[in-house]
Structures are given as structure tokens and as C-alpha cells.
Design an enzyme around this catalytic site. Structure first.
Site, PDB file in Angstrom:
ATOM      1  N   TYR A  33      10.592   6.251  17.173  1.00  0.00           N
ATOM      2  CA  TYR A  33       9.170   6.329  17.523  1.00  0.00           C
ATOM      3  C   TYR A  33       8.648   4.986  17.986  1.00  0.00           C
ATOM      4  O   TYR A  33       9.328   3.963  17.849  1.00  0.00           O
ATOM      5  CB  TYR A  33       8.355   6.860  16.344  1.00  0.00           C
ATOM      6  CG  TYR A  33       8.139   5.859  15.225  1.00  0.00           C
ATOM      7  CD1 TYR A  33       9.165   5.477  14.370  1.00  0.00           C
ATOM      8  CD2 TYR A  33       6.877   5.274  15.025  1.00  0.00           C
ATOM      9  CE1 TYR A  33       8.956   4.569  13.349  1.00  0.00           C
ATOM     10  CE2 TYR A  33       6.660   4.363  14.002  1.00  0.00           C
ATOM     11  CZ  TYR A  33       7.697   4.015  13.167  1.00  0.00           C
ATOM     12  OH  TYR A  33       7.489   3.114  12.157  1.00  0.00           O
ATOM     13  N   LYS A 149      13.889   1.428  15.501  1.00  0.00           N
ATOM     14  CA  LYS A 149      12.625   1.982  14.979  1.00  0.00           C
ATOM     15  C   LYS A 149      12.772   3.488  14.767  1.00  0.00           C
ATOM     16  O   LYS A 149      12.270   4.300  15.557  1.00  0.00           O
ATOM     17  CB  LYS A 149      11.477   1.641  15.936  1.00  0.00           C
ATOM     18  CG  LYS A 149      10.103   1.760  15.316  1.00  0.00           C
ATOM     19  CD  LYS A 149       9.053   1.086  16.166  1.00  0.00           C
ATOM     20  CE  LYS A 149       7.638   1.426  15.761  1.00  0.00           C
ATOM     21  NZ  LYS A 149       7.206   0.906  14.469  1.00  0.00           N
ATOM     22  N   GLU A 182      10.580  -8.064   5.504  1.00  0.00           N
ATOM     23  CA  GLU A 182       9.360  -7.734   6.246  1.00  0.00           C
ATOM     24  C   GLU A 182       8.490  -6.831   5.396  1.00  0.00           C
ATOM     25  O   GLU A 182       8.855  -6.470   4.277  1.00  0.00           O
ATOM     26  CB  GLU A 182       9.710  -7.048   7.575  1.00  0.00           C
ATOM     27  CG  GLU A 182      10.446  -5.736   7.405  1.00  0.00           C
ATOM     28  CD  GLU A 182      10.841  -5.065   8.726  1.00  0.00           C
ATOM     29  OE1 GLU A 182      10.191  -5.313   9.755  1.00  0.00           O
ATOM     30  OE2 GLU A 182      11.800  -4.282   8.700  1.00  0.00           O
ATOM     31  N   LEU A 207      12.581  -5.176  11.788  1.00  0.00           N
ATOM     32  CA  LEU A 207      12.219  -4.658  13.098  1.00  0.00           C
ATOM     33  C   LEU A 207      11.633  -5.827  13.895  1.00  0.00           C
ATOM     34  O   LEU A 207      10.791  -6.568  13.385  1.00  0.00           O
ATOM     35  CB  LEU A 207      11.158  -3.561  12.964  1.00  0.00           C
ATOM     36  CG  LEU A 207      10.744  -2.967  14.304  1.00  0.00           C
ATOM     37  CD1 LEU A 207      11.825  -2.018  14.829  1.00  0.00           C
ATOM     38  CD2 LEU A 207       9.426  -2.233  14.200  1.00  0.00           C
TER      39      LEU A 207
HETATM   40  N1  PLP Z   1       8.203  -3.832  10.696  1.00  0.00           N
HETATM   41  C1  PLP Z   1       8.154  -2.513  10.405  1.00  0.00           C
HETATM   42  C2  PLP Z   1       9.047  -1.954   9.342  1.00  0.00           C
HETATM   43  C3  PLP Z   1       7.252  -1.675  11.102  1.00  0.00           C
HETATM   44  O1  PLP Z   1       7.216  -0.357  10.814  1.00  0.00           O
HETATM   45  C4  PLP Z   1       6.410  -2.248  12.077  1.00  0.00           C
HETATM   46  C5  PLP Z   1       5.463  -1.420  12.833  1.00  0.00           C
HETATM   47  O2  PLP Z   1       5.372  -0.231  12.687  1.00  0.00           O
HETATM   48  C6  PLP Z   1       6.486  -3.623  12.328  1.00  0.00           C
HETATM   49  C7  PLP Z   1       7.411  -4.383  11.626  1.00  0.00           C
HETATM   50  C8  PLP Z   1       5.622  -4.277  13.371  1.00  0.00           C
HETATM   51  O3  PLP Z   1       6.000  -3.937  14.654  1.00  0.00           O
HETATM   52  P1  PLP Z   1       4.995  -3.955  15.884  1.00  0.00           P
HETATM   53  O4  PLP Z   1       4.369  -5.314  15.914  1.00  0.00           O
HETATM   54  O5  PLP Z   1       5.817  -3.690  17.069  1.00  0.00           O
HETATM   55  O6  PLP Z   1       3.972  -2.876  15.599  1.00  0.00           O
END
Ligand code: PLP
Length: 285
Positions: A33, A149, A182, A207
Site C-alpha cells: 500500500y 510497505k 522506527e 521503511l
Molecule cells: N515507518 C512505517 C512503519 C510506516 O508505516 C510509515 C508510514 O506509513 C512510515 C515509516 C513513514 O513513511 P512515509 O513518510 O512515507 O509516510
């Protein structure tokens, strides 16, 4: 006005927006997603989010459900049909519908595509950022490829619920060496006592957030020193500032970690300035 979702080729009212019981997303979380912020009716960093979607699909050998440009148009159309000024657009692609069997379907089936959008409350988000949030730490018990993701988010769901039950807003995952990976749906950052901004390097344990990547440009433009390295919980407790980043939160200050007050317990100047600056570096289209 009824919400409209795009489901496998059709724009449908929400009550009719359904996927098959044997969709592999439903059965196995066999899908990926993306979430983009919508601001002023525009999609923020859509190009980068779609690039990451292509990568996620490639890692799992799921086909693109349609050409990238067409997907971009569907996302825009869903935003517009739902009249979203400020909010988010969500894209989900799964390996498709097939009789339940773990192995990939043969012959191959068409991937499933769902796109939804919804409004967010901007003043509530601004108020949250002005106050800052509390986070709690939880052991990182996820699989080894969280750089993809995927929609398999059970550890994240449980972490977020644990945070709420402990009076916090977000959870920070901690690896077996005591280092923060994270947040449950965010990237985690600290500012050290000597003012360096620190976040983990993008390996398979986090991620690679789009907000994270874009924020590097804002950090450099502000002349701040930045280090991509792991930091421990202990270092985070003693940090001058802490914050999280994600597409729909931008930069959200963290003022408490596991009950330890960060700095003076208020959002710090670095996080606040980066939040204000962010959209100068993001693409809006
Ligand atoms: N880490 C995780 C586990 C996430 O689910 C997300 C966003 O959904 C992020 C980091 C941040 O990613 P982004 O800045 O692309 O939204």
C-alpha cells in the site's frame, strides 16, 4: 455526500466498495500500500510514493495493476470525487483473487487495486503538533523486510494499541540490541544535546519514509548536522528533542518517551522549524 472508492476498475459508493473473500490481501496480507497526504486538494509527493509502490511490488513480484500514469490519474480522481481539501489518499494493491493456497496462483491472476481517500482534521493535527506526543517503546517483533510497505501490519497494530493503553500516541520499535528502529507508522528521529539530528539509516529494518527522505533537504537547507545511524532508547531519553515523520503527520514532536520527559517537555525549535519548512521541499501536484 457518500464517499467514493475505486475498486478494480470502478468508482463505487462506499457501501458497494467490496473485494472478494478469496482476495489474497484478505487471506494472506499478500499486498502492498501507499498513503499520500492531500493538501489544498493537491497530492503531496505522489511521484515518490508511486516510485516506492513500484519497488514494493517488485520485491514481492506482484504486477502493477495498471500503468503508473493511469494510477496517478485514478488517485487524483478519487481525491476529486471525494472533494478532499486536506486529508489522505490510500492505494492498495494485492496479488489478486485465487483459490486459497500459499503459493503464487498459476496461471497468474490480475492484481486487485483499491483507492480510497478521506479528509483529516487540519486544526486537530496542528494542535497535536503544538502540544507534542508521548511514545512508548515495544520490542520490534516484525519480519526482516519491513522496507517493503506491505499490508501485513499486525505487529504495528498491536504496538499502536499498546501505546494507547499506556496513555501514549505512538510506539517506537526497539531491536534486540536496544536500538530504536522506527515508529509503528512513522520514522523516529532525535536531536542530540549538541544539536545533531539523528535517524536510522534506511536498511531492511525500517521503511524508507518519503517524508524522511524529503526532510533531509529541509535539514540541509537549515544548516543542521545530520547523522544516519541507529540510536538507543537510552540516548533518546537524554535527547534534546525527538520527533516522528510520516506523510499525514509531517513532523510531529515527541515530548515523552516511556514516561521520560524530552528536553523541557515541549516541542523543540528544531522539530517545529522542520515542520514549518517541510512543504517547501515536497512536490505538490
Ligand atoms: N515507518 C512505517 C512503519 C510506516 O508505516 C510509515 C508510514 O506509513 C512510515 C515509516 C513513514 O513513511 P512515509 O513518510 O512515507 O509516510
Amino acid at each position: 455526500m457518500s464517499r467514493i472508492a475505486y475498486v478494480n476498475g470502478r468508482y463505487l459508493p462506499f457501501r458497494d466498495a467490496k473485494v472478494h473473500v478469496e482476495d489474497r490481501g484478505y487471506q494472506f496480507a499478500d499486498g502492498v500500500y501507499e498513503v499520500c497526504e492531500v493538501r489544498g486538494g493537491k497530492l503531496i509527493d505522489q511521484r515518490r510514493h508511486l516510485q516506492r509502490l513500484v519497488r514494493s511490488l517488485g520485491e514481492l513480484r506482484i504486477r502493477m495493476p495498471m500503468p503508473l500514469a493511469a494510477l496517478g490519474i485514478v488517485m487524483r480522481e478519487v481525491v476529486s470525487r471525494n472533494r478532499i481539501g486536506y486529508g489522505l489518499v490510500y492505494v492498495q494493491v494485492t496479488r489478486g483473487v485465487a483459490r486459497r493456497d500459499h503459493a503464487f496462483p498459476t496461471p497468474e491472476v490480475a492484481p486487485s487495486l483499491v483507492v480510497t481517500a478521506r479528509s483529516l482534521n487540519q486544526s486537530r493535527n496542528e494542535a497535536l503538533a503544538a502540544k507534542g506526543i508521548a511514545v512508548v517503546s515495544v520490542p520490534d517483533n516484525r519480519w526482516g523486510r519491513v522496507d517493503i510497505k506491505t499490508i501485513g501490519l499486525l505487529p504495528n497494530v498491536l504496538a499502536r494499541q499498546a501505546a494507547i493503553e499506556r496513555g501514549a500516541r505512538d510506539a517506537w520499535f526497539v531491536d534486540k540490541d536496544g536500538r530504536v528502529t522506527e515508529g509503528a507508522s512513522t520514522n523516529a528521529w532525535i536531536a542530540t544535546p549538541d544539536g545533531k539530528v539523528v535517524t536510522r539509516a534506511p536498511d531492511q529494518a525500517i521503511l524508507q519514509g518519503i517524508t524522511r527522505s524529503v526532510l533531509f533537504e529541509a535539514i540541509k537547507a537549515q544548516g543542521l548536522a545530520v547523522e544516519e545511524r541507529p540510536f538507543t532508547l537510552k540516548e533518546a531519553y537524554a535527547a534534546r528533542e525527538a520527533f516522528v515523520t510520516a506523510a499525514t503527520q509531517i513532523v510531529l514532536p515527541v515530548v515523552r518517551i516511556d514516561g521520560h520527559m524530552i528536553g523541557d517537555g515541549k516541542p523543540g525549535p528544531i522539530a517545529s522549524a522542520l515542520r514549518r519548512a517541510f512543504h517547501r521541499y515536497a512536490e505538490a501536484g
